[in-house]
Design a protein around this motif. Sequence first.
Motif, mmCIF file in Angstrom:
data_model
loop_
_atom_site.group_PDB
_atom_site.id
_atom_site.type_symbol
_atom_site.label_atom_id
_atom_site.label_comp_id
_atom_site.label_asym_id
_atom_site.label_seq_id
_atom_site.Cartn_x
_atom_site.Cartn_y
_atom_site.Cartn_z
ATOM 1 N N PRO A 40 -5.342 -3.297 -9.567
ATOM 2 C CA PRO A 40 -4.572 -4.044 -8.568
ATOM 3 C C PRO A 40 -5.144 -3.953 -7.151
ATOM 4 O O PRO A 40 -5.886 -3.034 -6.830
ATOM 5 C CB PRO A 40 -3.197 -3.393 -8.645
ATOM 6 C CG PRO A 40 -3.462 -1.999 -9.103
ATOM 7 C CD PRO A 40 -4.620 -2.097 -10.047
ATOM 8 N N GLN A 41 -4.733 -4.941 -6.335
ATOM 9 C CA GLN A 41 -4.994 -4.958 -4.912
ATOM 10 C C GLN A 41 -3.782 -4.371 -4.200
ATOM 11 O O GLN A 41 -2.751 -4.103 -4.808
ATOM 12 C CB GLN A 41 -5.207 -6.398 -4.447
ATOM 13 C CG GLN A 41 -6.454 -7.064 -4.964
ATOM 14 C CD GLN A 41 -7.670 -6.757 -4.105
ATOM 15 O OE1 GLN A 41 -7.568 -6.571 -2.892
ATOM 16 N NE2 GLN A 41 -8.840 -6.710 -4.733
ATOM 17 N N SER A 42 -3.915 -4.160 -2.896
ATOM 18 C CA SER A 42 -2.745 -3.770 -2.112
ATOM 19 C C SER A 42 -2.736 -4.537 -0.796
ATOM 20 O O SER A 42 -3.757 -5.101 -0.379
ATOM 21 C CB SER A 42 -2.717 -2.258 -1.857
ATOM 22 O OG SER A 42 -3.679 -1.881 -0.890
ATOM 23 N N ILE A 43 -1.560 -4.554 -0.169
ATOM 24 C CA ILE A 43 -1.357 -5.247 1.104
ATOM 25 C C ILE A 43 -0.577 -4.317 2.024
ATOM 26 O O ILE A 43 0.087 -3.387 1.565
ATOM 27 C CB ILE A 43 -0.572 -6.568 0.906
ATOM 28 C CG1 ILE A 43 0.744 -6.295 0.166
ATOM 29 C CG2 ILE A 43 -1.427 -7.600 0.181
ATOM 30 C CD1 ILE A 43 1.669 -7.506 0.095
ATOM 31 N N PRO A 44 -0.619 -4.561 3.346
ATOM 32 C CA PRO A 44 0.159 -3.709 4.259
ATOM 33 C C PRO A 44 1.664 -3.965 4.138
ATOM 34 O O PRO A 44 2.085 -5.022 3.668
ATOM 35 C CB PRO A 44 -0.363 -4.119 5.645
ATOM 36 C CG PRO A 44 -0.898 -5.491 5.470
ATOM 37 C CD PRO A 44 -1.441 -5.545 4.069
ATOM 38 N N ASN A 45 2.432 -2.990 4.576
ATOM 39 C CA ASN A 45 3.888 -3.112 4.557
ATOM 40 C C ASN A 45 4.316 -3.902 5.785
ATOM 41 O O ASN A 45 4.817 -3.360 6.779
ATOM 42 C CB ASN A 45 4.527 -1.714 4.546
ATOM 43 C CG ASN A 45 6.034 -1.771 4.435
ATOM 44 O OD1 ASN A 45 6.609 -2.829 4.193
ATOM 45 N ND2 ASN A 45 6.687 -0.641 4.623
ATOM 46 N N GLU B 91 0.819 -1.206 0.000
ATOM 47 C CA GLU B 91 0.000 0.000 0.000
ATOM 48 C C GLU B 91 0.859 1.266 0.000
ATOM 49 O O GLU B 91 2.006 1.266 0.422
ATOM 50 C CB GLU B 91 -0.936 -0.002 1.203
ATOM 51 C CG GLU B 91 -0.204 0.060 2.533
ATOM 52 C CD GLU B 91 -1.130 -0.050 3.733
ATOM 53 O OE1 GLU B 91 -2.364 -0.058 3.540
ATOM 54 O OE2 GLU B 91 -0.629 -0.137 4.868
ATOM 55 N N GLY B 92 0.264 2.346 -0.494
ATOM 56 C CA GLY B 92 0.951 3.636 -0.553
ATOM 57 C C GLY B 92 0.867 4.227 -1.940
ATOM 58 O O GLY B 92 0.620 3.526 -2.915
ATOM 59 N N LYS B 93 1.041 5.544 -2.045
ATOM 60 C CA LYS B 93 0.990 6.202 -3.349
ATOM 61 C C LYS B 93 2.018 5.595 -4.284
ATOM 62 O O LYS B 93 3.167 5.364 -3.902
ATOM 63 C CB LYS B 93 1.231 7.709 -3.201
ATOM 64 C CG LYS B 93 0.026 8.476 -2.684
ATOM 65 C CD LYS B 93 0.257 9.974 -2.778
ATOM 66 C CE LYS B 93 -0.984 10.747 -2.357
ATOM 67 N NZ LYS B 93 -0.782 12.209 -2.475
ATOM 68 N N LEU B 94 1.609 5.387 -5.536
ATOM 69 C CA LEU B 94 2.476 4.683 -6.485
ATOM 70 C C LEU B 94 2.728 5.487 -7.751
ATOM 71 O O LEU B 94 3.857 5.548 -8.238
ATOM 72 C CB LEU B 94 1.833 3.339 -6.829
ATOM 73 C CG LEU B 94 2.633 2.366 -7.689
ATOM 74 C CD1 LEU B 94 3.932 1.983 -6.988
ATOM 75 C CD2 LEU B 94 1.810 1.117 -7.972
ATOM 76 N N PHE B 95 1.677 6.107 -8.290
ATOM 77 C CA PHE B 95 1.796 6.762 -9.589
ATOM 78 C C PHE B 95 1.729 8.287 -9.476
ATOM 79 O O PHE B 95 1.088 8.836 -8.576
ATOM 80 C CB PHE B 95 0.670 6.300 -10.519
ATOM 81 C CG PHE B 95 0.615 4.813 -10.709
ATOM 82 C CD1 PHE B 95 1.626 4.144 -11.393
ATOM 83 C CD2 PHE B 95 -0.434 4.065 -10.189
ATOM 84 C CE1 PHE B 95 1.585 2.780 -11.567
ATOM 85 C CE2 PHE B 95 -0.486 2.694 -10.359
ATOM 86 C CZ PHE B 95 0.523 2.042 -11.045
ATOM 87 N N SER C 211 -5.526 4.631 -6.851
ATOM 88 C CA SER C 211 -6.869 4.350 -6.338
ATOM 89 C C SER C 211 -6.827 4.347 -4.814
ATOM 90 O O SER C 211 -5.758 4.261 -4.197
ATOM 91 C CB SER C 211 -7.350 2.997 -6.845
ATOM 92 O OG SER C 211 -6.556 1.957 -6.294
ATOM 93 N N LYS C 212 -8.007 4.428 -4.192
ATOM 94 C CA LYS C 212 -8.075 4.351 -2.728
ATOM 95 C C LYS C 212 -7.517 3.017 -2.242
ATOM 96 O O LYS C 212 -6.917 2.931 -1.179
ATOM 97 C CB LYS C 212 -9.514 4.529 -2.266
ATOM 98 C CG LYS C 212 -10.058 5.935 -2.471
ATOM 99 C CD LYS C 212 -11.489 6.038 -1.974
ATOM 100 C CE LYS C 212 -12.036 7.458 -2.164
ATOM 101 N NZ LYS C 212 -13.436 7.559 -1.689
ATOM 102 N N CYS C 213 -7.720 1.977 -3.053
ATOM 103 C CA CYS C 213 -7.228 0.648 -2.705
ATOM 104 C C CYS C 213 -5.702 0.608 -2.701
ATOM 105 O O CYS C 213 -5.087 0.018 -1.801
ATOM 106 C CB CYS C 213 -7.798 -0.381 -3.684
ATOM 107 S SG CYS C 213 -7.095 -2.035 -3.546
#
Length: 356
Positions: free
Chosen positions: A207-212, A53-57, A192-194
Motif C-alpha cells: 500500500p501507499q500512504s497519505i498525510p492526515n 500515514e502512521g503505524k498500522l500493524f 513499511s517506511k511508506c
Amino acid sequence: MFKKLALNIFIFFLLSILIVISLEFLLRLYSKIKDIKFTNDNRYSNVIRVYEEGKLFEPFQNFYLYEKNIKDKRFLNFFIDEKENKLIKIWDYNFSTNNYGLVQSKNLDKKKESILFLGDSFTKGTGSEPWLDDFESKYKKFQIINAGLGATGFIQFFNLDNYLSKELNIKKRVIIFISQDIRRNVILLNNSKCIINYLNCDYKNNPQSIPNDRDFDVEKYLSNKLLNRNKNKEINLRFFIKNLFLYQYLRTSINTLRLKNNDVIKINLESIKRFKMKYKDEVVFIRIRDAGEIMFKKDSYETKVIKKFFKENKIKEHFCDMSNDLSMFHKYDLHPNKKGYEFIQNCVLKILKDNF
C-alpha cells in the motif's frame, strides 16, 4: 530424415497454436452469449491500497493485529486503468481499532461473555465500514469480537483464537470464510517506511500512504506518482497466460492436479477439524460465496475440497450465497460493498438465531 522431422514438429506446433487460438475465441464468444463476466488475477497488480500515514500493524509470532486504539483511519482503494490512463476510486472510508488491536470501534470488556468472529477480510469488513460494528445492535446475547484479518486462513484463525481465548471471556465462535482461505499460510503484516510516513513512498509501494490532512488532494498526488508507472513494463508469460479465457476455464482442472497434495491446504483443513473437536457445538462455520464463483457460475476447486471435507468429517457448513449477485461486490477489487455486507450481516444473524 532430419528435414521431415523438423517439418512434423513445425506442423505440430502450428496446429497447437491454431487450436489454442480457436478455443480462446470460442470461449470468449461463449462467455458473451452466456453473460459470464470475470476479471482475472492480473487486476491486482493495478489495485492500490492507500492508508493515512502512521503505524498500522502489530505482528506477533504466528498472527498479526492492528495497532491499538486507532481512531478513524482513512482507507482508500484505487484501480489504475492503463487504457484510459486514469485512477478509478473503488472505496474511501474510515475504520477504528479497539483496545485489543482489532478492527472494531468499541473497546472490549475482558470479563464480559463474548462471541468471537474469526475470518478473513470479509469478516473484518474490508471495502466498507466494518459491518460487525453495527451487528451488536441486532445481536445482543454476547459482546461482539471482530477478529477478522485480511489475507488469513484457518491456520491463522486457530493461532489468533488461542491468543484471544486467554485474553477474553469467549463463549461462542463463528468462523466466516471464503473457499480460497484453505490455500493461505500464516501471513505477518509489517509497517513499511511508506506506511509510517508518506514521504517515504515511491511508485513501487503498495500500500501507499497519505498525510492526515482532509484538504490533501489524494487523487492528484497518486495520479502524478502512479500513472504511466507500467508504461515500459514487460508483459511476462505468466501475466499473458492469466489473461486467457482458456486458462480461466481450465483453472479448476489445473488446480485439481497442481494442488492435490498441497501441504498448506492439508494444514488448513486440519485446523477446521481442530476447531470442531475443541469447541464442538459452540462453533459454527459459515462459507461466503465469492465473486469469482458467481462470475463462472460454478464451484471452484477449493469449494469442492471444502464441501467434501465437511461432509466426510460430519461438520455442518452454513452458507451465504450472496444471492449470486455481482452487484454486491466492488468492481476490480471484488470485496463486498455496503450492500454485500448488509446481506452477509442478515445471513449471519439468521444462522446465529438458529444455532446459538
